[in-house]
Write an enzyme that holds these catalytic residues in place. Sequence first.
Site, PDB file in Angstrom:
ATOM      1  N   GLY A 101     -65.955  48.180 -31.355  1.00  0.00           N
ATOM      2  CA  GLY A 101     -65.783  47.133 -30.348  1.00  0.00           C
ATOM      3  C   GLY A 101     -64.769  47.501 -29.296  1.00  0.00           C
ATOM      4  CG  LEU A 154     -80.725  67.260   1.395  1.00  0.00           C
ATOM      5  CD1 LEU A 154     -81.320  68.058   2.546  1.00  0.00           C
ATOM      6  CD2 LEU A 154     -80.534  68.160   0.167  1.00  0.00           C
ATOM      7  CB  THR A 155     -80.164  61.977  -0.292  1.00  0.00           C
ATOM      8  OG1 THR A 155     -79.920  63.022  -1.242  1.00  0.00           O
ATOM      9  CG2 THR A 155     -81.031  60.918  -0.938  1.00  0.00           C
ATOM     10  CD  GLU A 156     -83.960  61.714   5.942  1.00  0.00           C
ATOM     11  OE1 GLU A 156     -85.089  61.175   6.075  1.00  0.00           O
ATOM     12  OE2 GLU A 156     -83.537  62.593   6.709  1.00  0.00           O
ATOM     13  N   GLY A 175     -85.486  62.170  -1.642  1.00  0.00           N
ATOM     14  CA  GLY A 175     -84.469  62.294  -2.674  1.00  0.00           C
ATOM     15  C   GLY A 175     -84.711  63.565  -3.462  1.00  0.00           C
ATOM     16  CD  GLU A 234     -74.890  67.815  -5.606  1.00  0.00           C
ATOM     17  OE1 GLU A 234     -75.825  68.516  -5.202  1.00  0.00           O
ATOM     18  OE2 GLU A 234     -73.936  67.487  -4.901  1.00  0.00           O
TER      19      GLU A 234
END
Length: 384
Positions: free
Chosen positions: A343, A127-129, A133, A366
């Site tokens: 630490g 889906l994402t480009e 987004g 998502e």
Amino acid sequence: MDLSLTEEQIMIQDMARKFAESELAPVAAQLDDTRDQTLFLKNLAQLTELGFMGLNIKAEYGGVEAGSVAFSLAITEIARACASTAVTTSVTNMVAEVIQAVGNEAQKRKYLPKLCSGEYRAGGFCLTEATAGSDPAGMKTQAVKDGDDYVINGSKLYITSGSFADVFVVWAVTDPSAKKGKGISCFIVEADTAGITIGKAEEKMGQKASPTNEVHFDNCRVPASALMGAENKGFAVAVGELAGGRIGIGSLALGVGLAALDYAKAHIVERKQFGQALSNFQGLQWQLAERYTEMEAARLLLMQAAYTKEQGQPFGMAASMAKLFATEHANKACYDALQLMGGAGYIKEYPLERLARDVRVTSIYEGTSEIQKVIIARELLQNI
């Protein structure tokens, strides 16, 4: 109100916990260091054999048909041990659910058994480009009708399991003249289709064992039978399935947060300063009390969202609330747990360093936390 789990849900939760403790936890740090794909795929194959790649898929298609609550429980337990394995499991389940929800009978019978059985190692959600987004309607990838085929051109970013997924669910613009978000269609595309190339695995902050790749489509020709659902109606499918995916990612975050707190809790009982165990100091006790309370609240929100989805009721706002709360507070849990370790928490020898890196992306992918707030506010205000 009955909040108890069914026998089947308890069985799936226990099975996921036992597998995570025996198989995933011992190699999680190794996978984070080496990204050993052979070992990673071996673990995925074992999860598939146990039924975890089709938890909410009907039995007639090879799934377990256990429901969304069982899915959430399983992802949480897997993520307690290995977030990389959990995200791949979550996304593969999401891909299967897309096919089950909008695929025709032939598509469901062809692809779902392969995902549920492990014949397909994983599924990819494309889906994402670069320009799409948080605003997926802004995608540029196009699928042009050519006779009995569609020809897909474009690139998808940040695709989980891109390098070994055997099937992709792909969104592309099929009507460039339509209003934004209205001319998008959904396709099911096998990974070995000519014209698909996979970019290198991204160098990520966390969840390193799960590859994240760019997927390129260069004159990728697919038959018209690859179209899922109605042409130009795919954007609503994406929005609906993302809501289900948010339950998965919220559950993943919950698992990582709980793992961090459990480890820090054991540490402050053993570690002594000023002549006594760190666990005797009220300030540290209160930190634990607050963080565990938040994780329990996250669990209840996730269960509500998953149950609502399981009942076939609108669950989008519930899923966004659950993801927003679970991911933000899991981040807080991991960072506070690291602080409790002092630490030692900053040293790679201990798991807190990895858990803090793994959890960070949960409030981003998502749908970012900011986008969840937009969705929630829109739902709250739409009837005024």
